[in-house]
Scaffold this motif. Structure first.
Motif, mmCIF file in Angstrom:
data_model
loop_
_atom_site.group_PDB
_atom_site.id
_atom_site.type_symbol
_atom_site.label_atom_id
_atom_site.label_comp_id
_atom_site.label_asym_id
_atom_site.label_seq_id
_atom_site.Cartn_x
_atom_site.Cartn_y
_atom_site.Cartn_z
ATOM 1 N N VAL A 1 0.836 -1.194 0.000
ATOM 2 C CA VAL A 1 0.000 0.000 0.000
ATOM 3 C C VAL A 1 0.867 1.239 0.000
ATOM 4 C CG1 VAL A 1 -1.926 -1.133 1.166
ATOM 5 C CG2 VAL A 1 -0.142 -0.050 2.514
ATOM 6 N N ALA A 2 0.263 2.355 -0.363
ATOM 7 C CA ALA A 2 0.979 3.622 -0.381
ATOM 8 C C ALA A 2 1.318 4.057 1.042
ATOM 9 C CB ALA A 2 0.117 4.683 -1.070
ATOM 10 N N PRO A 3 2.305 4.924 1.197
ATOM 11 C CA PRO A 3 2.728 5.332 2.538
ATOM 12 C C PRO A 3 1.599 5.953 3.348
ATOM 13 C CG PRO A 3 4.334 6.016 0.902
ATOM 14 C CD PRO A 3 3.131 5.524 0.155
ATOM 15 N N ALA A 4 1.571 5.622 4.643
ATOM 16 C CA ALA A 4 0.640 6.257 5.558
ATOM 17 C C ALA A 4 1.054 7.705 5.769
ATOM 18 C CB ALA A 4 0.637 5.500 6.882
ATOM 19 N N PRO A 5 0.145 8.530 6.312
ATOM 20 C CA PRO A 5 0.501 9.943 6.524
ATOM 21 C C PRO A 5 1.787 10.124 7.321
ATOM 22 C CG PRO A 5 -1.848 9.632 6.802
ATOM 23 C CD PRO A 5 -1.264 8.262 6.623
ATOM 24 N N ALA A 6 1.993 9.321 8.394
ATOM 25 C CA ALA A 6 3.217 9.467 9.187
ATOM 26 C C ALA A 6 4.450 9.193 8.346
ATOM 27 C CB ALA A 6 3.169 8.529 10.387
ATOM 28 N N THR A 7 4.363 8.191 7.464
ATOM 29 C CA THR A 7 5.498 7.859 6.605
ATOM 30 C C THR A 7 5.738 8.944 5.569
ATOM 31 O OG1 THR A 7 5.091 5.503 6.916
ATOM 32 C CG2 THR A 7 6.390 6.135 4.999
#
Length: 580
Positions: free
Chosen positions: A129-135
């Motif tokens: 999956v695409a990066p989470a907001p923190a990432t």
């Protein structure tokens, strides 16, 4: 992927310009390797002399981003891992090999990694999956322009993405500028990554997935070949920085970030993440003396972590290891007033003989328990008086200096010392202040004897004293202050009690301060049935988190229990036994 083989990533001598630089040394077919690829900005790490950073996020994705920020000020390259354990281990090894941060993607199933702030976006394969907001925020903070992905979808906003296929060793080596050497996987992932040195790494791959990459179709455009990673210049290693991590899979990214930055790693057991109970953590922090990063969701519930680190850095440890008395230790105390045999056995002989007697008392318990048995003194420090003293408080208060030889000799012999206060019409906090210099020794604790705590119109042997929980808490606050100010291990506070009304509002006694270990001591004498009844009564509705002590009166008990009987008949088994 699971059940795979291990591949150690070793620096390729022919491709590395220096030990601290890893260069991409494979170019797309048809291009000339007559000039090195462009260099990237150097990696920068976070430094500090005595900083304590806490990474206590429960979500591994957010924790990985926080760990990256704890170790790296900036990095043009980052490694991004998907949710599969093998992918995360491979990414961890690559991050250590390159000396760059490791980040995680959010799981497609929010329950897999913890609660997610936003719905993830599946990759074309359905597994990454695409990066989470923190990432995504951390990639931006780092200034990362090149990202190595392992089982993760390409993040937006970067110049180059190098996707690692664990089934394509040759392609990985070419893309990252590193050579791969197959070795056996003999350790757990956390341990394996913690043991890596910069320039090394471990990759897990499923043998079934190790198929050769497909040959390019005739006439394929060379421009579509896998890009190579430009030269990455490692930051100077953080060799005085220590990561203290809870030993759980969620801390893999924190461990990888620490080792990528050159910091050392020590672990705390997941079922007891108490750094002051760990001999190895205390030894490491005392040896390094540099910044400390604490990683694990368990730290979110702990207090005074800065003090805990400072206390550990002193390197002081109890016999048997650690700075926590209980539950690893059992105390056996010799009670009394030096030079006054009528007040207890401690007063029946001199210092050296008293030390030997305390050691003999403790030795009798060693074959009866798996705990480390610690001998000690409980010294009556202020003495209740039946008549008014010069200051009118019905309590004699010797100068602290007169007790110092006993305190120092006991500490030098490995004994624990407890100072016992009998304040009369004075207060416990006021008397504590007079003996605070002795409490600056790491092996000295305190005991409060409410039997001898009088109201202004009361007298000893006429009235049985009592103390309010609020006054006990004032003592706890002062002991915590002394520990914090002098970087001392936790202090033992004994509360003597043989009637429930001796400690008013006992439920309000604060047992949550990590600087102070509270122990309730059953102080009654007489027949064994009566003493056992008192023991059971005192346990009813006791404050949560207290430990327990039992007293054997040599002359007054009928009969006094032997060490074997004390351990067999007193239930629950006491943490402390004293002799008077």
């Amino acid at each position: 992927m699971s059940g795979g083989r291990a591949v150690r990533v070793a620096g390729a001598a022919a491709c590395l310009a220096a030990a601290v630089a890893l260069a991409g040394c494979t170019w797309p077919e048809g291009e000339q390797a007559d000039a090195p690829p462009p260099a990237l900005p150097a990696v920068e790490t976070v430094t500090g002399s005595d900083a304590v950073t806490i990474v206590d996020q429960a979500d591994p994705v957010a924790a990985a981003a926080a760990a990256s920020a704890a170790f790296f000020a900036s990095s043009p390259v980052a490694v991004l891992a998907g949710e599969e354990p093998d992918d995360r281990l491979a990414a961890a090894s690559i991050a250590v090999a390159l000396g760059v941060p490791m980040l995680l993607t959010e799981s497609a199933d929010p329950a897999a990694d913890g609660a997610a702030s936003d719905a993830p976006t599946p990759s074309p394969t359905g597994t990454a999956v695409a990066p989470a907001p923190a990432t995504a925020d951390e990639l931006a903070r780092l200034g990362a322009t090149h990202v190595v992905t392992v089982g993760a979808a390409p993040p937006p906003g970067v110049d180059t993405v190098i996707d690692v296929d664990q089934g394509d060793d040759a392609g990985t080596a070419a893309a990252l500028g590193i050579a791969l050497e197959t070795v056996a996987a003999e350790t757990e992932p956390l341990e394996a990554v913690a043991e890596l040195e910069p320039g090394d790494g471990v990759l897990l791959a499923d043998p079934a997935a190790s198929t050769p990459p497909a040959s390019p179709a005739p006439g394929a455009d060379d421009a579509q070949a896998t890009p190579t990673l430009p030269e990455v210049t490692r930051a100077p290693p953080l060799d005085t920085t220590t990561l203290v991590a809870v030993d759980e899979p969620a801390q893999l990214a924190a461990v990888a970030n620490a080792r990528a930055a050159g910091a050392s790693v020590v672990f705390l057991p997941a079922d007891d993440p108490d750094l002051l109970a760990s001999p190895s953590v205390i030894e490491r922090l005392a040896a390094s003396g540099g910044p400390v990063v604490l990683a694990g969701a368990a730290f979110a519930a702990q207090q005074s972590l800065d003090w805990q680190v400072r206390s550990a850095r002193t390197g002081v440890q109890l016999p048997g290891g650690g700075q926590q008395l209980f539950p690893e230790h059992m105390l056996v105390l010799e009670y009394g007033l030096p030079g006054e045999p009528i007040l207890g056995i401690l007063g029946e002989q001199g210092i050296d003989e008293s030390i030997a007697r305390a050691e003999d008392l403790a030795a009798a318990y060693e074959p009866l328990t798996d705990r480390t048995v610690l001998p000690g003194f409980e010294i009556i420090t202020t003495v209740a008086s039946g008549s008014p003293t010069d200051d009118g408080d019905f309590s004699s208060e010797p100068d602290a200096q007169s007790l110092r030889p006993w305190v120092e000799a006991a500490g030098n012999a490995g004994l624990y010392v407890v100072l016992d206060l009998q304040p009369g019409r004075d207060t416990f906090p006021a008397q504590l202040a007079q003996y605070a210099p002795l409490l600056e020794y790491p092996w000295v604790g305190l005991a409060l004897d409410p039997e001898w705590r009088l109201e202004p119109d009361q007298r000893h042997l006429v009235n049985i004293g009592q103390v309010e929980a609020a006054e006990v808490n004032d003592v706890i606050d002062e002991l915590a202050r002394i520990c914090d100010e002098h970087d001392l291990p936790p202090k033992l506070l004994i509360l003597h009690q043989f009637r429930l009304d001796m400690i008013l509002d006992r439920d309000d006694v604060d047992t949550t301060r990590p600087e102070v270990t509270v122990l309730l001591h059953a102080d009654g004498q007489g027949s064994q049935p009566a003493k056992q009844a008192t023991w059971r009564t005192l346990h009813q509705d006791a404050p949560e988190g207290v430990f327990w002590g039992w007293k054997n009166f040599i002359d007054e008990d009928a009969p006094m229990l032997t060490p074997e009987q004390t351990m067999q008949e007193v239930d629950p088994v006491p943490d402390l036994v004293s002799y008077q």
